[in-house]
Design a protein around this motif. Structure first.
Motif, PDB file in Angstrom:
ATOM      1  N   ILE A 195      27.053 -18.387 -16.077  1.00  0.00           N
ATOM      2  CA  ILE A 195      26.265 -18.792 -14.852  1.00  0.00           C
ATOM      3  C   ILE A 195      25.034 -17.920 -14.849  1.00  0.00           C
ATOM      4  O   ILE A 195      23.913 -18.450 -14.414  1.00  0.00           O
ATOM      5  N   TRP A 277      30.777 -22.466  -8.710  1.00  0.00           N
ATOM      6  CA  TRP A 277      30.487 -22.184 -10.183  1.00  0.00           C
ATOM      7  C   TRP A 277      29.881 -23.471 -10.965  1.00  0.00           C
ATOM      8  O   TRP A 277      28.914 -23.431 -11.705  1.00  0.00           O
ATOM      9  N   LEU A 280      26.596 -25.219 -10.043  1.00  0.00           N
ATOM     10  CA  LEU A 280      25.379 -24.249 -10.619  1.00  0.00           C
ATOM     11  C   LEU A 280      25.339 -24.462 -11.922  1.00  0.00           C
ATOM     12  O   LEU A 280      24.000 -24.583 -12.481  1.00  0.00           O
ATOM     13  N   CYS A 281      26.386 -24.208 -12.637  1.00  0.00           N
ATOM     14  CA  CYS A 281      26.303 -24.258 -14.132  1.00  0.00           C
ATOM     15  C   CYS A 281      25.903 -25.748 -14.568  1.00  0.00           C
ATOM     16  O   CYS A 281      25.042 -25.882 -15.572  1.00  0.00           O
TER      17      CYS A 281
END
Length: 494
Positions: A195, A277, A280-281
């Motif tokens: 990330i 997570w 966002l990734c």
């Protein structure tokens, strides 16, 4: 290209750290339950990040940015489908699977769970599901090894053949030594690294092009179609890309994380962490490929690496735009993505061979110590076969992943979902669903009818087969229905 000393040092420190975690986990691995599921002791943070990291392989930093770079924003339909599928998997499957596997003889593996849930005394479910795991996971492992080889080939100037072994060696070592705990603990570190890389890199790329407005202007000037979400896509193509989300319900390496949570109560907070997570990734990966179009349009003299293979876009941008020390950290994120997924795939294959074939058919009285060591030997065996499959330099990461993803999604996805929400489902329905789902993927892939991604007909036909054969067959026993109801009541109580 030859790696600089800082990049070499960064890689070595990272790999040493992962192997060290493996040896620490060795000390906590006392029996086969620990080796395969970590004694069901994962908290919400580790469950969330481990599930995310084991899901997002080298595809996240190579396959997806490469597809966006070559075809434009239209390829992001995959990311949308995956986000929807992952959320539904957390919502519908995760907590229920954690409870149901505990109520069904404390099942350690999916074949274990299917055998107990459907009271399959013939063990056909165990054998067929173990074979499906071995076939599709060996292909999936090969995709991870290809991604690792591409990284080592680009970073260190190795030949592809040498890079194959170099990229796989560290992952094989810490999985061999530490088992599930090593895989889960390293996944947490690796998810954090991924990330970081996927947030930082697009920001620097946009800055290097002159800002967001300038980047969008360059991309539009290069080709207005790069901004079109429907570029070269018809209805079938969009459905095919969204259909990737169906695969989540049947991925054994992700489902194993749910089974290993310390409690189904941890799943709710794990879902929030895991989905944040993931979003966002995926957004970062799409941005790397998309804004990479603008960067290499402005700097065509630096585009040789991505012209040969679009999947190298993240590697090339990290190498060009960052200080070698930072570049080493960013490129370690690719290795993290590869290692996190490959390690848990190797472990699931190992568990299928050890728990579902060796213990069930060859050595029913095997000791815990013996099973742990057989599990370790199986890790090595599967790794060698996967390396052999990955030996063709023409392999592409996304192509290998799509085939294995569809195989698991269609063969196991409907069986898992129906087994958790429909107590009338029986062993015949589960068997038919698995066989029809896997066979549909294998056949549809060969003929590519309608241009439709094979997971969609595979999932649909598998679901139909489950309902049809369950209703035509006998009802599950009163004991089986009671276990199901008790588990569902425990899950619903919270």
């Amino acid at each position: 290209m030859t790696a600089s000393t800082p990049m070499m040092v960064t890689f070595c420190v990272y790999i040493f750290g992962m192997v060290l975690i493996g040896f620490i986990a060795w000390r906590s691995t006392k029996d086969f339950d620990d080796y395969i599921l970590g004694g069901r002791s994962l908290g919400s943070v580790v469950t969330a990040l481990s599930a995310g990291a084991s899901d997002m392989s080298g595809w996240l930093l190579m396959g997806l940015p490469g597809a966006i770079f070559l075809s434009g924003i239209s390829e992001s339909w995959i990311a949308i489908g995956l986000t929807l599928g992952a959320w539904l998997n957390w919502k519908i499957v995760a907590g229920r699977l954690r409870v149901q596997t505990e109520h069904h003889d404390n099942a350690l593996t999916l074949p274990d769970y299917f055998t107990s849930r459907f009271e399959d005394k013939s063990k056909l479910l165990r054998v067929i599901s173990a074979v499906i795991i071995l076939v599709f996971f060996t292909i999936y492992c090969a995709s991870g090894i290809v991604a690792g080889a591409r990284l080592f080939e680009s970073t260190f100037g190795m030949s592809y053949e040498t890079a194959l072994w170099a990229g796989a060696a560290a992952t094989i070592l810490y999985t061999f030594v530490g088992g599930f705990l090593a895989v889960s603990w390293t996944d947490t570190v690796q998810a954090s690294l991924m990330i970081f890389a996927l947030i930082l890199t697009p920001v620097i790329v946009i800055s290097a092009v002159g800002g967001l407005d300038d980047a969008l202007t360059v991309i539009r000037a290069q080709s207005a179609e790069n901004m079109d979400m429907l570029k070269n896509l018809n209805f079938v193509a969009v459905i095919s890309l969204l259909g990737w989300g169906l695969g989540y319900f049947g991925q054994p390496h992700i489902l194993a994380r749910f089974m290993a949570a310390d409690s189904h109560r941890s799943i709710r907070s794990a879902r929030r962490i895991g989905m944040a997570w993931m979003v966002l990734c995926l957004a970062g990966a799409v941005a790397v490929g998309f804004f990479g179009i603008a960067y290499f349009h402005n700097h065509p003299e630096q585009a040789a690496g991505v012209s040969d293979n679009g999947e190298r876009i993240f590697i090339e941008l990290a190498r060009i735009l960052f200080n070698p020390w930072i570049a080493g950290v960013l490129l370690s994120a690719i290795l993290a993505a590869v290692m996190s997924t490959l390690s848990c795939q190797l472990l699931v294959c190992s568990s299928a061979l050890t728990e579902d074939l060796y213990k069930s058919f060859l050595r029913k009285g095997a000791t815990q110590r013996e099973l742990v060591w057989i599990g370790r030997i199986m890790v090595l065996l599967v790794a060698v076969v996967a390396i052999a499959l990955a030996s063709n330099p023409q392999n592409r990461v996304l192509g290998l992943v799509s085939y294995a993803w569809a195989g698991f999604g269609a063969a196991f996805g409907p069986v898992v979902v129906f087994s958790l929400v429909w107590k009338r489902m029986n062993r015949n329905g589960a068997l038919a669903g698995m066989i029809v789902g896997a066979a549909t993927v294998l056949i549809w892939k060969q003929y590519a009818w309608l241009g439709l991604y094979e997971i969609i007909p595979g999932f649909l036909f598998s679901a139909i087969a489950i309902v049809l054969f369950s209703l035509l067959g006998p009802e599950p026993s009163a004991a089986a229905q009671q276990r199901f109801e008790q588990a569902e009541a425990e899950f619903s109580a919270d």
